[in-house]
Motif scaffolding. Structure first.
Motif, PDB file in Angstrom:
ATOM      1  N   ASP A 233       0.713  -1.133  -0.080  1.00  0.00           N
ATOM      2  CA  ASP A 233       0.151  -0.037   0.026  1.00  0.00           C
ATOM      3  C   ASP A 233       0.702   1.408   0.021  1.00  0.00           C
ATOM      4  OD1 ASP A 233      -2.427   1.286   0.001  1.00  0.00           O
ATOM      5  OD2 ASP A 233      -2.428   1.536   2.088  1.00  0.00           O
TER       6      ASP A 233
ATOM      7  N   ALA B 215      -1.078   3.658  -4.055  1.00  0.00           N
ATOM      8  CA  ALA B 215      -0.973   2.489  -3.297  1.00  0.00           C
ATOM      9  C   ALA B 215      -0.469   1.475  -4.189  1.00  0.00           C
ATOM     10  CB  ALA B 215      -2.296   2.201  -2.600  1.00  0.00           C
TER      11      ALA B 215
ATOM     12  N   ASP C  91       1.483  -2.332  -4.114  1.00  0.00           N
ATOM     13  CA  ASP C  91       1.967  -3.594  -3.455  1.00  0.00           C
ATOM     14  C   ASP C  91       3.076  -4.068  -4.409  1.00  0.00           C
ATOM     15  OD1 ASP C  91       0.046  -3.066  -1.693  1.00  0.00           O
ATOM     16  OD2 ASP C  91      -1.399  -4.859  -2.313  1.00  0.00           O
TER      17      ASP C  91
ATOM     18  N   GLY D  19       1.327   3.493   3.650  1.00  0.00           N
ATOM     19  CA  GLY D  19       1.829   2.293   3.276  1.00  0.00           C
ATOM     20  C   GLY D  19       3.279   1.764   4.201  1.00  0.00           C
TER      21      GLY D  19
END
Lengths: 518, 338
Positions: A281, A290, A292, A327
């Motif tokens: 995030d 965001a 990953d 994040g």
């Protein structure tokens, strides 16, 4: 326009406008040109081809009097000449548009076109006549640019066209265009080619330097190929294929590229256990939404996406050059916060920026000094690197990366783009990073150096280094990466293992997203 | 090797933002306009605050008291437009006044003295320009050396103040030119003539445009085949000439020559040029702006003399603040355009 009879045209065509032979130029530590020849005929577009660092720009600057030649002769219009300054060559009818726009952004378009040749009345510059003449030339080239506007307010592409308009206005016998198309879009290139054809028909000799093979084949009549500062050959375009040209330019590197691809396919990564680095995030307002991402040891992550898709921004977040708003980041399962590049370096992350010139290379320092910069920074300035260690490291990387010239004391400014890039890579490799982030490492460098850099990345990954590889050239990304991340509009839109993914697959992923948006 | 995805040039470039036709000048003139506005704002403020300030004679007196500084600032503008600097001008003013005073005392005729002084200044400028260009040494260092040299030469001529009693000079000094109820001095005419000639040279001759081109990008100017060497050396000759002329005006203004005069005047000239909207990095600015810059500096002094309670160091403080403000404005301005 002067209308020449067929015979007259034929006669001028037989005598070259410019004939350079046996020209050698050297800089401190570098032999830039060795006995190179170039013959330019009226009414012909002559492409000057070669990798970066092959000596094209040097040859042009030797002709126009920017550099003085050590050996050789330059015959212009049948007479041997030596030009000591661009002004002299310009007076002899040689007009040049250089790779970087060399105009004055603080002046108007008309002034830039006519500086030094302004129409005058009673000793004063006739501004109205100047603007009119500039406007006429621009109109003749089909350019809709206000001659009275300040040059700096136009985008680079327009500035480039103004530079060409300036060269055209000189009524040159020889027009040299050094990479004029690198900042132009397709329409502008078409416009430029139209202008070039007009001038060719008027009997102007044109030298055209470009990296785009299609353009060269479209516009040129003849080609001269240089490699490593040496003359390879002169070819008639109509009798030459692209493959022949590429082979003349680079020779052995084609095989290298094929080998890298094969090796990368065989390269496997253990994606079990804890990744080297994991972000969840991670994002920053106005930069990247965001994201990953997991990067395992020895893995090459390729990031593909259009310019402005957020690929560079993601790299900057990973390196701590920008601070994320939200994040988490984990390195080897441990939560890590990177607030500055310095902290990233301490965590063994290295980042080679896309802006080689402004954010990497220090031109006035030597190869050796440039190489040890990052290492010195991470040691702290109070603990100098022992001279012997420094010499050993520098020597090792010059050899390992095949940096030319192999002289640690050569100044960076005298190196070609590809070799500068290799020095920058060496700078980071000396710090022995675990994660190497490469943002456009191959932009603007020749095919030979590109192949070498890709080979290097493949080798590093094999030795267990993780690499994030960002490039606008999809072939490169696909050739090297184990896993592919596709970005668009500052978001990660896709991630997949790089197995049998093709360029058109990636394009479809990006385009598909466009369709979904619509 | 086809680049499949967006070629490296940024898409931000492609939708060419063509500036609207015709009305493109304000950006370039903005700093000068700001200075003019500041000048009139100061004049307005003074007129409200002090009795008698609102008379046009206030402005004319500023001209009278600063005519030599205008000439100096004009020369300095040429140098700064090429991206250089000339620190020697204050010392050259003192040296010129010294040469004039001592030569007149030993019986030289006035025209001969004028020619000799102007020649000395120009030659000094020429020498500095040659060193700067051909040895590629920073103008700062070369003109700093020139500053010490000229100042030292003053002492060689005399450590004492030398009065000027030559009739041509004294009558020029006491002469006034009436404009209705108000007056100016012949020196003002000289300064204004210099200003007009400078503006014409800068905007209507090849030399002038090359000055701007060199300031914009020396490398580009060279590759465009312009006479960079001649231009770069030329501006120092002009600055030297203007310094010598300013020295003559200063000698007439004070009717003496003294080694210790005009110390730091080069900084006043630089301040005037910068407040007048010329970029220290070169390539952008106008001599008219520099002249208005001088007027702004002069008006600050008028404020102080009208007030009577303020100390003279307020001049320096105000100049310092103004300088900082203008440099900051320029910074914002250039950031937006680049």
């Amino acid at each position: 326009m002067i209308q020449m009879t067929a015979e007259a045209a034929q006669a001028t065509r037989t005598q070259p406008v410019v004939e350079m032979s046996g020209v050698s130029v050297s800089f401190p530590g570098v032999k830039a040109l060795q006995s190179v020849g170039l013959t330019l005929r009226a009414g012909e577009v002559h492409a000057l081809m070669g990798e970066n660092g092959a000596g094209k720009s040097t040859l042009i600057k030797a002709l126009t009097g920017v550099y003085s030649i050590d050996e050789g002769t330059i015959i212009v219009g049948g007479e041997p000449r030596t030009f000591h300054s661009p002004a002299e060559s310009q007076a002899a009818g040689i007009s040049t548009v250089y790779q970087e726009v060399n105009l004055c952004t603080n002046l108007t378009v008309a002034e830039n076109m006519l500086l030094g040749r302004e129409p005058r009345s009673l000793g004063r510059i006739d501004t109205r006549a100047m603007n009119r003449r500039a406007g006429e030339t621009l109109a003749r080239l089909g350019l809709d640019i206000d001659p009275k506007s300040q040059l700096g307010r136009h985008p680079i592409a327009i500035q480039q066209l103004v530079a060409i308009a300036r060269a055209v206005d000189i009524d040159a016998e020889l027009l040299i265009l050094d990479e004029p198309t690198s900042s132009l879009d397709a329409d502008e290139v078409a416009k430029l080619f139209e202008v070039m054809r007009t001038l060719r028909a008027e009997g102007v000799a044109i030298v055209f330097v470009s990296h785009f093979l299609e353009q060269v084949f479209e516009i040129s009549d003849r080609m001269t190929v240089l490699r490593n500062g040496q003359f390879v050959g002169e070819y008639v375009t109509a009798e030459t294929t692209q493959l022949q040209l590429v082979q003349a330019m680079i020779g052995r590197e084609l095989e290298t590229l094929e080998k890298i691809e094969q090796e990368a396919d065989e390269h496997t990564v253990k994606t079990q256990g804890a990744p080297l680095i994991e972000v969840i995030d991670l994002g920053r307002k106005g930069s990247v939404e965001a994201v990953d991402l997991k990067v395992f040891e020895g893995e090459v992550i390729g990031i593909a996406g259009l310019l402005g898709s957020g690929r560079t921004e993601l790299a900057r977040l990973l390196f701590g050059a920008d601070t994320p708003d939200h994040g988490d980041m984990r390195m080897r399962s441990k939560v890590t916060k990177l607030r500055t590049p310095r902290q990233a370096i301490d965590h063994k992350i290295a980042f080679s920026s896309e802006n080689r010139r402004s954010e990497g290379v220090i031109e006035d320092l030597s190869i050796a000094d440039n190489m040890v910069l990052a290492m010195q920074a991470s040691r702290g300035w109070l603990r100098p690197i022992p001279a012997r260690t420094k010499d050993r490291l520098v020597k090792k990387y010059i050899e390992a990366l095949d940096i030319r010239p192999a002289n640690p004391n050569a100044l960076m400014r005298n190196l070609s783009g590809g070799n500068q890039q290799k020095v920058l890579l060496a700078r980071w490799l000396i710090t022995e990073p675990e994660l190497l982030i490469l943002d456009e490492p191959t932009r603007g460098i020749d095919i030979g150096a590109k192949a070498q850099i890709q080979q290097l990345v493949a080798n590093l990954a094999k030795d267990g280094m993780s690499v994030v590889f960002i490039s606008a050239e999809l072939e490169e990304v696909l050739r090297l990466s184990d896993r592919l991340v596709v970005m668009r509009d500052r978001r990660k839109i896709d991630e997949r293992a790089n197995q049998d993914v093709t360029v058109s697959d990636v394009l479809e992923i990006i385009a598909g997203e466009v369709r979904n948006d619509a | 090797m086809t680049t499949v995805i967006a070629p490296p040039e940024s898409p931000a470039n492609s939708p060419a933002p063509r500036p609207s036709r015709g009305f493109t000048f304000p950006a370039r003139f903005l700093p000068v306009i700001a200075t003019v506005v500041l000048f009139f704002a100061m004049f307005g403020a003074g007129s409200i605050r002090y009795e008698g300030f609102s008379s046009p004679q206030t402005i004319l007196s500023v001209l009278v008291d600063n005519s030599f500084l205008i000439v100096l600032a004009v020369g300095m503008t040429f140098v700064i437009l090429t991206g250089g600097i000339d620190l020697s001008v204050g010392s050259v003013v003192a040296l010129s006044a010294m040469i004039a005073a001592s030569a007149l005392r030993s019986g030289w005729s006035a025209p001969l003295v004028v020619v000799a002084v102007l020649l000395t200044g120009s030659v000094l400028g020429l020498l500095m320009g040659l060193v700067i260009h051909y040895f590629e040494i920073q103008p700062f260092i070369v003109t700093l050396a020139g500053m010490f040299l000229a100042r030292g030469l003053c002492y060689v001529i005399s450590v004492d103040s030398i009065p000027i009693k030559n009739e041509t000079f004294t009558s020029f000094a006491s002469g006034t030119i009436e404009i209705g109820d108000y007056f100016i001095t012949p020196s003002v005419i000289v300064a204004l003539v210099v200003l007009v000639i400078a503006a014409i040279v800068l905007h209507m001759t090849r030399f002038g445009r090359t000055v701007y081109a060199v300031g914009g990008s020396e490398q580009s100017a060279l590759l465009m085949g312009l006479a960079v060497a001649r231009t770069k050396i030329g501006v120092y000759v002009i600055s030297g000439f203007c310094s010598a002329l300013a020295g003559l005006l200063y000698a007439i203004y004070t009717l003496s020559g003294y080694s210790l005069t005009a110390v730091g005047m080069e900084l006043d000239a630089i301040a005037a040029v910068v407040i007048g909207g010329t970029l220290l990095t070169g390539g952008s600015g106008f001599v008219l702006g520099s002249a208005v810059g001088v007027l702004v500096l002069g008006l600050i002094q008028s404020f102080i003399s009208f007030d009577g309670t303020l100390s003279s160091w307020w001049t320096k403080i105000t100049i310092g603040v103004l300088l900082l403000v203008f440099v900051l404005i320029q910074r914002l301005f250039t950031r937006r355009t680049v």
